[in-house]
Design a protein around this motif. Structure first.
Motif, PDB file in Angstrom:
ATOM      1  N   TYR A  35       0.850  -1.189   0.000  1.00 33.26           N
ATOM      2  CA  TYR A  35       0.000   0.000   0.000  1.00 33.26           C
ATOM      3  C   TYR A  35       0.886   1.240   0.000  1.00 33.26           C
ATOM      4  N   THR A  36       0.280   2.369  -0.232  1.00 34.19           N
ATOM      5  CA  THR A  36       0.997   3.635  -0.158  1.00 34.19           C
ATOM      6  C   THR A  36       0.441   4.470   0.992  1.00 34.19           C
ATOM      7  N   HIS A  50      -5.799   6.706   5.644  1.00 35.80           N
ATOM      8  CA  HIS A  50      -5.635   5.511   4.791  1.00 35.80           C
ATOM      9  C   HIS A  50      -4.738   4.479   5.471  1.00 35.80           C
ATOM     10  N   ARG A  51      -3.665   4.945   6.124  1.00 38.15           N
ATOM     11  CA  ARG A  51      -2.768   4.025   6.827  1.00 38.15           C
ATOM     12  C   ARG A  51      -3.517   3.281   7.924  1.00 38.15           C
ATOM     13  N   GLU A  52      -4.391   3.991   8.633  1.00 42.20           N
ATOM     14  CA  GLU A  52      -5.153   3.344   9.711  1.00 42.20           C
ATOM     15  C   GLU A  52      -6.176   2.369   9.143  1.00 42.20           C
ATOM     16  N   ALA A  53      -6.782   2.698   7.994  1.00 43.79           N
ATOM     17  CA  ALA A  53      -7.732   1.777   7.369  1.00 43.79           C
ATOM     18  C   ALA A  53      -7.036   0.488   6.950  1.00 43.79           C
ATOM     19  N   VAL A  54      -5.804   0.594   6.421  1.00 40.27           N
ATOM     20  CA  VAL A  54      -5.038  -0.596   6.041  1.00 40.27           C
ATOM     21  C   VAL A  54      -4.685  -1.413   7.271  1.00 40.27           C
ATOM     22  N   LEU A  55      -4.284  -0.733   8.351  1.00 45.23           N
ATOM     23  CA  LEU A  55      -3.940  -1.441   9.592  1.00 45.23           C
ATOM     24  C   LEU A  55      -5.152  -2.196  10.143  1.00 45.23           C
ATOM     25  N   THR A  56      -6.311  -1.553  10.142  1.00 44.92           N
ATOM     26  CA  THR A  56      -7.529  -2.204  10.642  1.00 44.92           C
ATOM     27  C   THR A  56      -7.895  -3.407   9.774  1.00 44.92           C
ATOM     28  N   PHE A  57      -7.747  -3.270   8.459  1.00 44.83           N
ATOM     29  CA  PHE A  57      -8.027  -4.367   7.542  1.00 44.83           C
ATOM     30  C   PHE A  57      -7.066  -5.530   7.788  1.00 44.83           C
ATOM     31  N   ALA A  58      -5.780  -5.238   7.960  1.00 42.93           N
ATOM     32  CA  ALA A  58      -4.799  -6.295   8.230  1.00 42.93           C
ATOM     33  C   ALA A  58      -5.115  -7.012   9.535  1.00 42.93           C
ATOM     34  N   ASP A  59      -5.519  -6.261  10.552  1.00 42.10           N
ATOM     35  CA  ASP A  59      -5.895  -6.867  11.833  1.00 42.10           C
ATOM     36  C   ASP A  59      -7.092  -7.799  11.663  1.00 42.10           C
ATOM     37  N   PHE A  60      -8.066  -7.386  10.854  1.00 40.79           N
ATOM     38  CA  PHE A  60      -9.232  -8.234  10.574  1.00 40.79           C
ATOM     39  C   PHE A  60      -8.800  -9.556   9.931  1.00 40.79           C
ATOM     40  N   LEU A  61      -7.897  -9.476   8.948  1.00 39.81           N
ATOM     41  CA  LEU A  61      -7.452 -10.704   8.283  1.00 39.81           C
ATOM     42  C   LEU A  61      -6.758 -11.647   9.262  1.00 39.81           C
ATOM     43  N   VAL A  62      -5.899 -11.114  10.098  1.00 38.51           N
ATOM     44  CA  VAL A  62      -5.175 -11.956  11.067  1.00 38.51           C
ATOM     45  C   VAL A  62      -6.154 -12.655  11.993  1.00 38.51           C
ATOM     46  N   ARG A  63      -7.165 -11.925  12.441  1.00 39.06           N
ATOM     47  CA  ARG A  63      -8.148 -12.519  13.359  1.00 39.06           C
ATOM     48  C   ARG A  63      -8.981 -13.597  12.682  1.00 39.06           C
ATOM     49  N   HIS A  64      -8.908 -13.687  11.364  1.00 37.84           N
ATOM     50  CA  HIS A  64      -9.647 -14.714  10.626  1.00 37.84           C
ATOM     51  C   HIS A  64      -8.705 -15.681   9.925  1.00 37.84           C
ATOM     52  N   GLY A  65      -7.537 -15.892  10.507  1.00 33.47           N
ATOM     53  CA  GLY A  65      -6.676 -16.986  10.086  1.00 33.47           C
ATOM     54  C   GLY A  65      -5.726 -16.699   8.944  1.00 33.47           C
ATOM     55  N   ASP A 105       2.258 -16.320  -0.184  1.00 33.44           N
ATOM     56  CA  ASP A 105       1.297 -17.014  -1.043  1.00 33.44           C
ATOM     57  C   ASP A 105       0.553 -16.025  -1.937  1.00 33.44           C
ATOM     58  N   TYR A 106       0.279 -14.834  -1.391  1.00 32.77           N
ATOM     59  CA  TYR A 106      -0.425 -13.798  -2.144  1.00 32.77           C
ATOM     60  C   TYR A 106       0.130 -12.437  -1.774  1.00 32.77           C
ATOM     61  N   VAL A 107      -0.054 -11.478  -2.681  1.00 34.22           N
ATOM     62  CA  VAL A 107       0.252 -10.075  -2.411  1.00 34.22           C
ATOM     63  C   VAL A 107      -1.048  -9.299  -2.584  1.00 34.22           C
ATOM     64  N   LEU A 108      -1.457  -8.594  -1.535  1.00 33.68           N
ATOM     65  CA  LEU A 108      -2.668  -7.778  -1.598  1.00 33.68           C
ATOM     66  C   LEU A 108      -2.264  -6.343  -1.895  1.00 33.68           C
ATOM     67  N   VAL A 109      -2.666  -5.849  -3.045  1.00 32.62           N
ATOM     68  CA  VAL A 109      -2.403  -4.465  -3.423  1.00 32.62           C
ATOM     69  C   VAL A 109      -3.629  -3.642  -3.037  1.00 32.62           C
ATOM     70  N   ILE A 110      -3.459  -2.739  -2.058  1.00 31.99           N
ATOM     71  CA  ILE A 110      -4.563  -1.919  -1.577  1.00 31.99           C
ATOM     72  C   ILE A 110      -4.699  -0.715  -2.499  1.00 31.99           C
ATOM     73  N   ALA A 111      -5.770  -0.690  -3.281  1.00 35.41           N
ATOM     74  CA  ALA A 111      -5.952   0.359  -4.276  1.00 35.41           C
ATOM     75  C   ALA A 111      -6.192   1.713  -3.610  1.00 35.41           C
ATOM     76  N   SER A 112      -5.571   2.717  -4.160  1.00 32.05           N
ATOM     77  CA  SER A 112      -5.772   4.094  -3.719  1.00 32.05           C
ATOM     78  C   SER A 112      -5.275   5.005  -4.829  1.00 32.05           C
ATOM     79  N   GLU A 113      -5.596   6.307  -4.720  1.00 27.59           N
ATOM     80  CA  GLU A 113      -5.160   7.254  -5.743  1.00 27.59           C
ATOM     81  C   GLU A 113      -3.639   7.329  -5.791  1.00 27.59           C
ATOM     82  N   GLY A 114      -3.022   7.310  -4.602  1.00 27.29           N
ATOM     83  CA  GLY A 114      -1.562   7.361  -4.564  1.00 27.29           C
ATOM     84  C   GLY A 114      -0.928   6.124  -5.170  1.00 27.29           C
ATOM     85  N   TYR A 115      -1.488   4.953  -4.901  1.00 26.16           N
ATOM     86  CA  TYR A 115      -0.904   3.726  -5.458  1.00 26.16           C
ATOM     87  C   TYR A 115      -1.066   3.708  -6.976  1.00 26.16           C
TER      88      TYR A 115
END
Length: 399
Positions: free
Chosen positions: A22-23, A29-44, A72-82
């Protein structure tokens, strides 16, 4: 010595490892990415995120290269900056880490497009659209994954890909369809001796049972030497008979059926005559039997030769698909019982309020086997065989 960070090595297991690219467009935006990453970890999901790897001084270029290539995968978080940076349109002095990641991803795609197209997943968080996906990730021609909220339901499409749990799976592959020729030579027939034994349906059902209306029965009798089935085979085939007959339409999806076996046979039969008397059975000696009710009308029941031919073609196919060893050849037989209140006609007459019924009809009609067919020939020509059986039953009815 500093404790090893769990993101420094990839331990194989049931948890897919993903790198989040991510950018730093804004603090929000940084906090939204952090919250999303935390959600993924909590779901395995084993997430690799730069903010969770700050426990020591690092060469971030080397760290990023190693983590992306081993994930295994790379998640590209879309944004205007990216998008600007990924397409090469952003300022060269901003998002240096993101520029390096995007450059590596472009290079990996160029080197092995099939592998990395499947591994690099564009993700749209809430408030972002596909126009923010860089063009090298094909925002219009390839999949993208919308995550409008950090819940399993909102992220279902992404989670299914990461965990390799598809929403829809194909059914088991069925047998090859057999399409009989519409013209050409008739199926080869093999003469059979008179009196080849048939176990008629009335002999298979409990004593005293009498159907509520006319029932057609079709039988395939072994016409070549055949070893009797073992009782274990009969015990195990009942559920398959029920499933195959339901899938074939012999039983409706809601119809109650009874499955069982004895020392002599295995069967799946309807248990409620009001929903259609029908059944499928296999005898220990190799005979295969199916029965079904004639169409009912305002007055009695109708024997429609074209409709009967169509149903017999389907039922012969059903009998031939039973997954038990078969003899080299079968001799077909057909019967109708009882005959009372049955008339020849067509299905367009079911609502007629008047009809001519035969006087003094026989109790039953039984057409014994006259010839046999090799199994492959019978499978290929089952429509021709069905037409012949329907013709013989119709002629017997008219006598």
């Amino acid at each position: 010595m500093a404790q090893e960070n769990r993101y420094d090595s990839h331990e194989p297991g049931d948890h897919p490892k993903v790198f989040v690219s991510y950018t730093h467009d804004s603090e929000q935006h940084r906090e939204a990415v952090l919250t999303f990453a935390d959600f993924l970890v909590r779901h395995g999901i084993d997430v690799v995120l730069d903010r969770w790897a700050t426990d020591r001084r690092r060469d971030w270029q080397a760290w990023m290269t190693a983590r992306i290539t081993e994930s295994d995968y790379v998640l590209v978080i879309a944004s205007e900056g990216y998008r600007r940076m990924g397409d090469g349109n952003g300022p060269d002095d901003l998002n240096l880490g993101g520029q390096s990641e995007a450059a590596l991803l472009r290079d990996l795609l160029q080197g092995d497009r099939a592998t990395w197209t499947a591994k690099i997943l564009p993700v749209l968080l809430a408030g972002h659209g596909k126009e923010e996906i860089p063009k090298f990730l094909q925002p219009n021609a390839a999949d993208r994954y919308e995550v409008r909220a950090n819940t399993p339901e909102a992220a279902e499409s992404l989670l299914r890909v990461l965990t390799r749990q598809p929403r829809d799976v194909p059914p088991p592959l069925g047998p090859r369809v057999v399409l009989p020729p519409r013209s050409g030579a008739a199926p080869a027939r093999i003469a059979v001796p008179d009196g080849i034994p048939v176990s008629w349906r009335s002999e298979l059902l409990p004593p005293g049972f009498r159907p509520q209306g006319p029932v057609v029965e079709v039988h395939l009798i072994p016409a070549s030497p055949f070893t009797r089935y073992r009782m274990l085979q009969l015990e195990r085939i009942g559920d398959e008979l029920a499933a195959s007959a339901r899938a074939d339409g012999l039983f409706s999806q809601s119809q109650a059926i009874s499955v069982g076996s004895s020392a002599d046979a295995a069967w799946a039969v309807s248990t409620d005559w009001r929903t259609g008397e029908c059944g499928l059975a296999v005898l220990r000696g190799g005979q295969r039997t199916c029965w079904f009710a004639l169409p009912s009308a305002n007055i009695g029941w109708i024997l429609d030769r074209a409709d009967l031919t169509s149903k017999l073609t389907e039922r012969l196919d059903l009998l031939l698909r039973i997954s038990l060893p078969a003899p080299d050849s079968f001799a077909p037989a057909i019967a109708l019982e009882p005959v009372s209140l049955t008339r020849l006609g067509n299905l367009s007459e079911v609502t007629a309020n008047s009809a001519s019924l035969p006087l003094n009809p026989p109790e039953r009609l039984r057409v014994a086997p006259e010839e046999a067919f090799l199994v492959d020939e019978l499978r290929r020509s089952r429509q021709d065989v069905a037409e012949e059986l329907a013709a013989r039953l119709t002629v017997a009815f008219r006598r």
